[in-house]
Design an enzyme around this catalytic site. Sequence first.
Site, PDB file in Angstrom:
ATOM      1  CG  HIS A  33      48.703  -8.770  14.249  1.00 42.64           C
ATOM      2  ND1 HIS A  33      48.202  -8.454  15.493  1.00 42.64           N
ATOM      3  CD2 HIS A  33      49.783  -7.965  14.060  1.00 42.64           C
ATOM      4  CE1 HIS A  33      48.957  -7.507  16.033  1.00 42.64           C
ATOM      5  NE2 HIS A  33      49.919  -7.191  15.190  1.00 42.64           N
TER       6      HIS A  33
ATOM      7  CB  VAL B 101       9.175   0.168   8.314  1.00 46.06           C
ATOM      8  CG1 VAL B 101       9.988   0.909   9.361  1.00 46.06           C
ATOM      9  CG2 VAL B 101       7.675   0.428   8.516  1.00 46.06           C
TER      10      VAL B 101
ATOM     11  CE  LYS C 166      -0.705   0.742   4.942  1.00 43.14           C
ATOM     12  NZ  LYS C 166      -1.636   0.900   6.029  1.00 43.14           N
TER      13      LYS C 166
ATOM     14  CG  ASP D 103       8.496  -5.306  12.696  1.00 47.58           C
ATOM     15  OD1 ASP D 103       9.469  -6.090  12.799  1.00 47.58           O
ATOM     16  OD2 ASP D 103       8.617  -4.072  12.597  1.00 47.58           O
TER      17      ASP D 103
END
Lengths: 61, 468, 468
Positions: B446, B46, B40, B314
């Site tokens: 390293h 989001v 929509k 969500d």
Amino acid sequence: KPIPIGAYKRILATPYTRKIARDHDIDIEQVTPTDPSGRVTEEDVYRFIHAKDNLTPQKQE
Amino acid sequence: MVVGDFPIEVDTLVVGAGPGGYVAAIRAAQLGQKVTIVEKGSLGGVCLNVGCIPSKALIQAGHLTQHAQGHEEIGITTKGVSVDFAKVQEWKGTVVNKLTSGVEGLLKGNKVDIVKGEVYFVNDHTAKVMDEKNSQTYTFNNCIIATGSRPIEIPGFKYSDRVLDSTGALSLKEVPKKMVVIGGGYIGTELGSSYANFGTEIVILEGTKDILGGFEKQMTQLVKKNLKGKGATIVTEAMAKGVEETKNGVKVTYEAKGKEEVVEADYVLVTVGRRPNTDELGLEQAGIELTDRGLIKIDKQCRTNVKNIYAIGDIVPGLPLAHKASYEGKIAAEAISGEKSEIDYIGIPSVVFSNPELASVGYTEASAKEAGIDVKVGRFPFAANGRALSLNNTDGFMKLITRKEDGLVIGAQIAGANASDMISELALAVEAGMTAEDIALTIHPHPSLGEIAMEAAEVALGKPIHVM
Amino acid sequence: MVVGDFPIEVDTLVVGAGPGGYVAAIRAAQLGQKVTIVEKGSLGGVCLNVGCIPSKALIQAGHLTQHAQGHEEIGITTKGVSVDFAKVQEWKGTVVNKLTSGVEGLLKGNKVDIVKGEVYFVNDHTAKVMDEKNSQTYTFNNCIIATGSRPIEIPGFKYSDRVLDSTGALSLKEVPKKMVVIGGGYIGTELGSSYANFGTEIVILEGTKDILGGFEKQMTQLVKKNLKGKGATIVTEAMAKGVEETKNGVKVTYEAKGKEEVVEADYVLVTVGRRPNTDELGLEQAGIELTDRGLIKIDKQCRTNVKNIYAIGDIVPGLPLAHKASYEGKIAAEAISGEKSEIDYIGIPSVVFSNPELASVGYTEASAKEAGIDVKVGRFPFAANGRALSLNNTDGFMKLITRKEDGLVIGAQIAGANASDMISELALAVEAGMTAEDIALTIHPHPSLGEIAMEAAEVALGKPIHVM
Ligand SMILES: Cc1cc2nc3c(=O)[nH]c(=O)nc-3n(C[C@H](O)[C@H](O)[C@H](O)COP(=O)(O)OP(=O)(O)OC[C@H]3O[C@@H](n4cnc5c(N)ncnc54)[C@H](O)[C@@H]3O)c2cc1C
Ligand SMILES: Cc1cc2nc3c(=O)[nH]c(=O)nc-3n(C[C@H](O)[C@H](O)[C@H](O)COP(=O)(O)OP(=O)(O)OC[C@H]3O[C@@H](n4cnc5c(N)ncnc54)[C@H](O)[C@@H]3O)c2cc1C
């Protein structure tokens, strides 16, 4: 809240090994690890699958 | 307006094109389903439009603004830093556009039909899709709902030009002089930190005892120190009561330590949580069950109680995070194709892009204790790492949480530079059931921040090289 | 001067306190050995004093200088950037000091005896330690040799104030206007890039077809593009012939494409390789065998042909890298304590701190093919990653090398932002024998660079979400 879903009772295995087990309808908890550390490997899962496959026809005899 | 139309039959219907929905749609299409996705608003949801991505762009622009001021302590100085905030926003827009148009391309490339409109369920095989002008009925075999969430509005703080939700705060046209942030969760802290880096005076009002609930005190402490160093005020156990809009700003009233206080600012940002978009979908007509908190109940395959309807992201229980939504999206798509995929996450990483960055995966020391797991913790400070020192960025530490009996890595927390990059190794270790020895025996380059993981593992094993 | 002294008896003698030696000493002490470490120069060796650490500090200062110039493309501008190079050097010094004094503290804390002086072997259980004034004989049960390497000098380029080795280039008092770099290996490229970031005009003369031999063309291409963007010239298949020192600089003569050329500059830096420090140690008196190239032959436990003497680091075959030295140091220390530790480096990562960073572990596509392994490669560009976009840093890609038959991760190459951080996850995957599925099924935080690994794994598996 960084608290994971799931518990640590679960057997040691990589995500892919778990997927192989799922794909073959196998409960990974039933697979006996050959590794002394208790880790279930792909090979363990395949061995378990073969053992199961071999077992079924034998029973039918 | 056409109502009572001929229904369009589709195979898999995906509702919502956020990181849950669009990923589900692509995976479903890859597996041979005919997929229609309905959105929509804007593709990307989001996350891409008003969440993860624009916030991280603004945060990075804030960092670059800080860097532009030079680093006097190491001999690099500048004069006259100026931020053209309109241009920052424009750049942020191009970042968002690249990703959202990327999503469009990916959907099309995977032959997913994209439909604009709002979905409303009629029953468990039928939904209406409405836009301003039309309503079209769709029937579907399977459906994946991924409608996401929206900001909560608290009483007394109606959103306006001065009372902002996260979306408002992301699209300001100017750098505010002063901003009150109600709610020190990760969204409030990230946005607050970002504006603090641009020079805004930030006041965070947090209702509980600490900001960034869920993260350890030692971690949040670093974030607070950094914020305070940039002039921010953090008020905990503060209760926001109301806001009065003045001509050019706001007056926010709150209560702390039993006293009512007023703070004036240009804007107030309210980030107190998000509500799942499950209330205006007609879910009841499809017979879908919700939890008390309005979330959709799902099983291990993301299936709702209605067997041809799945839900992800969500709107289902768990952390409301984009990567969880995408992960669930793949599971649901695969489940529809008959694959045996299951949600199986013992460790969902969570990251806060604060200063310094925070990241966590799996158990914390506290949550492990709660769960009754005996742990051995390996802690290693950034200050003892050559790379962190040479980056001039030594604030922070890693905690590796291992199970005492066998050294299994069950969690990790990182506060420090590039924590968001470093957490992946630990997430892999947790997922794959690696031990502290596995990490200690892996050669890490390293100098690199990765050595911190190796050292933390050695601390857990009781034989660290670079700390006593 | 006291010669013919009473020998001091020690248990484990470690010769050289670089990342090989000091790590070996600490681990040996942790395992209960009585350890004496002898160092003729500074604790920390090349790596901490004139190698990894100071170079990375200078590189970071170069980056911060670039950042100080602002980022006009996103609206952040500055005026009057100034670099006080003396202060940069001072800061670099404090970084080095923190680490070297840290090493001293760690050695002492682990009860390792530290002796200053130069070791010379008398036989396989005896060595002399000399300083300016004294010579002291030591007898030892076991010995770990870790004497490292030094820069090669090429004919016609005697080191001086203007003809620099890496140590010279790291300690300049000013930012040169122009610098010629002979040898585009990682040391030359890193130092050249660093000075380019400070504004120096760089000319790299490389003898072979490409700089950064060993890395893929697609990766070196990005580094060259970046260098050129900063005004650098890169001449490949160039043969340096000689240098003439002028009043304020140098004239370097070289041959390229059959033509002799001359280039003038403030300095010339020669980084054409390093030679193992095995020639002035009296190794022959201890009966230790060398390879043709002057390296010490060792077995899987880092043991030389003399059974109580071990050798590690730059003086043994393999990549001359600090993390390899430290790794071997632990193996040797553990072997002396009777542990079954063995060298097993299928995955030694190597990193170049260029712009962008390069990192590699395990097989490359080419080396796998050479080894007859059928591979499936997953390639994913930074430009399609939300975090890289929001960092405004999208140059680069990852290649994940998997074995075709089963998806085993056998290598990875990364060119891009924070490649040095990202490689650790892949190093763990390679070491632990994980598959592409394992990486794909691990939830990586969004937005993060770590997602690139997940996506590359999905590309290898044939079902990527974010590329077509
Ligand atoms: C400021 C901010 C920063 C954030 N940062 C991060 C971060 O760094 N990392 C992270 O992991 N998460 C972050 N999040 C959270 C993240 O955005 C969400 O977890 C994620 O977007 C959820 O994805 P989803 O697919 O479930 O829903 P959404 O992204 O919310 O997408 C849902 C979509 O469905 C559409 N929709 C809703 N109803 C209908 C309907 N009836 N018909 C058709 N379409 C509909 C919506 O328009 C929307 O596009 C952030 C959130 C915010 C607000
Ligand atoms: C500019 C530069 C940048 C580099 N960057 C990196 C990098 O980013 N990453 C990386 O992995 N590697 C890097 N290296 C390589 C790295 O420094 C070496 O691989 C590493 O230092 C080797 O460790 P080592 O312990 O074998 O020897 P060294 O570090 O060379 O230490 C040997 C020590 O032995 C001492 N010694 C020698 N002879 C005697 C003797 N007879 N008696 C007593 N003491 C003695 C020396 O004084 C020295 O301190 C870099 C090197 C240079 C020059």
